[in-house]
Design an enzyme around this catalytic site. Structure first.
Site, PDB file in Angstrom:
ATOM      1  N   TYR A  66     -27.530  24.956  98.646  1.00  0.00           N
ATOM      2  CA  TYR A  66     -28.262  24.158 100.240  1.00  0.00           C
ATOM      3  C   TYR A  66     -26.458  23.718 101.032  1.00  0.00           C
ATOM      4  O   TYR A  66     -26.220  24.107 102.710  1.00  0.00           O
ATOM      5  CB  TYR A  66     -28.751  22.632 100.266  1.00  0.00           C
ATOM      6  CG  TYR A  66     -28.749  21.990 101.093  1.00  0.00           C
ATOM      7  CD1 TYR A  66     -30.047  22.782 101.814  1.00  0.00           C
ATOM      8  CD2 TYR A  66     -27.901  20.621 101.759  1.00  0.00           C
ATOM      9  CE1 TYR A  66     -30.514  21.815 103.163  1.00  0.00           C
ATOM     10  CE2 TYR A  66     -28.777  19.989 102.963  1.00  0.00           C
ATOM     11  CZ  TYR A  66     -29.379  20.469 103.878  1.00  0.00           C
ATOM     12  OH  TYR A  66     -29.684  20.357 105.641  1.00  0.00           O
ATOM     13  N   HIS A  81     -25.048  25.799 104.717  1.00  0.00           N
ATOM     14  CA  HIS A  81     -24.561  24.529 105.939  1.00  0.00           C
ATOM     15  C   HIS A  81     -22.818  24.792 106.155  1.00  0.00           C
ATOM     16  O   HIS A  81     -22.719  24.543 107.194  1.00  0.00           O
ATOM     17  CB  HIS A  81     -24.654  23.001 105.655  1.00  0.00           C
ATOM     18  CG  HIS A  81     -26.233  23.008 106.325  1.00  0.00           C
ATOM     19  ND1 HIS A  81     -27.597  23.593 104.860  1.00  0.00           N
ATOM     20  CD2 HIS A  81     -27.301  22.248 107.200  1.00  0.00           C
ATOM     21  CE1 HIS A  81     -28.872  22.709 105.207  1.00  0.00           C
ATOM     22  NE2 HIS A  81     -28.508  23.088 106.900  1.00  0.00           N
ATOM     23  N   TYR A 140     -25.243  16.152 115.674  1.00  0.00           N
ATOM     24  CA  TYR A 140     -26.257  16.385 114.942  1.00  0.00           C
ATOM     25  C   TYR A 140     -24.964  16.437 113.937  1.00  0.00           C
ATOM     26  O   TYR A 140     -23.823  17.082 113.976  1.00  0.00           O
ATOM     27  CB  TYR A 140     -26.715  17.904 114.993  1.00  0.00           C
ATOM     28  CG  TYR A 140     -27.584  18.329 114.435  1.00  0.00           C
ATOM     29  CD1 TYR A 140     -28.578  16.481 113.453  1.00  0.00           C
ATOM     30  CD2 TYR A 140     -28.371  19.498 113.867  1.00  0.00           C
ATOM     31  CE1 TYR A 140     -29.212  17.573 112.284  1.00  0.00           C
ATOM     32  CE2 TYR A 140     -28.889  19.864 112.640  1.00  0.00           C
ATOM     33  CZ  TYR A 140     -29.508  18.420 112.042  1.00  0.00           C
ATOM     34  OH  TYR A 140     -30.514  18.914 111.498  1.00  0.00           O
ATOM     35  N   TRP A 193     -35.304  29.664 110.095  1.00  0.00           N
ATOM     36  CA  TRP A 193     -34.252  29.263 109.226  1.00  0.00           C
ATOM     37  C   TRP A 193     -35.411  27.740 108.498  1.00  0.00           C
ATOM     38  O   TRP A 193     -34.776  28.255 107.330  1.00  0.00           O
ATOM     39  CB  TRP A 193     -33.297  28.506 110.236  1.00  0.00           C
ATOM     40  CG  TRP A 193     -32.614  27.297 109.797  1.00  0.00           C
ATOM     41  CD1 TRP A 193     -32.646  26.205 109.483  1.00  0.00           C
ATOM     42  CD2 TRP A 193     -31.674  27.217 108.998  1.00  0.00           C
ATOM     43  NE1 TRP A 193     -32.036  25.504 108.998  1.00  0.00           N
ATOM     44  CE2 TRP A 193     -30.332  26.500 108.639  1.00  0.00           C
ATOM     45  CE3 TRP A 193     -30.577  29.336 108.911  1.00  0.00           C
ATOM     46  CZ2 TRP A 193     -29.710  26.698 107.741  1.00  0.00           C
ATOM     47  CZ3 TRP A 193     -28.866  28.558 108.367  1.00  0.00           C
ATOM     48  CH2 TRP A 193     -28.519  27.605 108.291  1.00  0.00           C
TER      49      TRP A 193
END
Length: 109
Positions: free
Chosen positions: A18, A22, A41, A76
Site C-alpha cells: 500500500y 502511494h 490531501y 485506481w
C-alpha cells in the site's frame, strides 16, 4: 474551505505494498484529484492498518461526485480495493467508505 478527515482500514498483510503504491500515484490520478478540488490531501498509516486521511476542499460531496465521474478514479479504486478491510459486502471501493469524521477541535494559525 471544508477540512475533511476520514479513516479506513488497510489489510495488515498489505501495508508495505500500500505504501509503495502511494509513492507511485499515477500522474493522471493526481491531476484528477486537483481538478476535482482536493487540496492539502494527506494519508497517515498506523502499523495496525488504521489509515487516516485529511484534505481540504470547498465542497466534499461535490469533490467526491467529481471524482466518481472520472475513469482514472474508477481504475485506481478497482486496483486499490484489494488493500482494504470493508465493513460490509456492499462496499468494494475505498471511496465509498470515506465518511467524514466530526471535527471537535481546530487551532488556526
Amino acid at each position: 474551505m471544508q477540512r475533511v478527515c476520514f479513516s479506513l482500514n488497510v489489510r495488515p498483510d498489505k501495508l508495505e505494498e500500500y505504501k509503495t503504491r502511494h509513492r507511485e500515484v499515477w500522474p493522471e490520478m493526481i491531476r484528477a484529484l486537483r481538478d476535482a478540488g482536493w487540496r492539502n490531501y494527506s494519508l497517515f498509516l498506523r502499523p495496525d492498518g488504521l489509515l487516516v486521511g485529511y484534505l481540504e476542499t470547498s465542497d466534499f460531496e461535490q469533490s467526491l461526485a467529481e471524482m466518481k465521474r472520472r475513469e482514472v478514479n474508477e481504475r485506481w479504486q478497482r486496483e486499490m480495493s484489494q488493500f482494504f478491510l470493508f465493513q460490509n459486502a456492499d462496499q468494494s471501493m475505498a471511496d465509498q467508505m470515506m465518511v467524514p469524521l466530526e471535527e471537535v477541535f481546530h487551532l488556526d494559525s
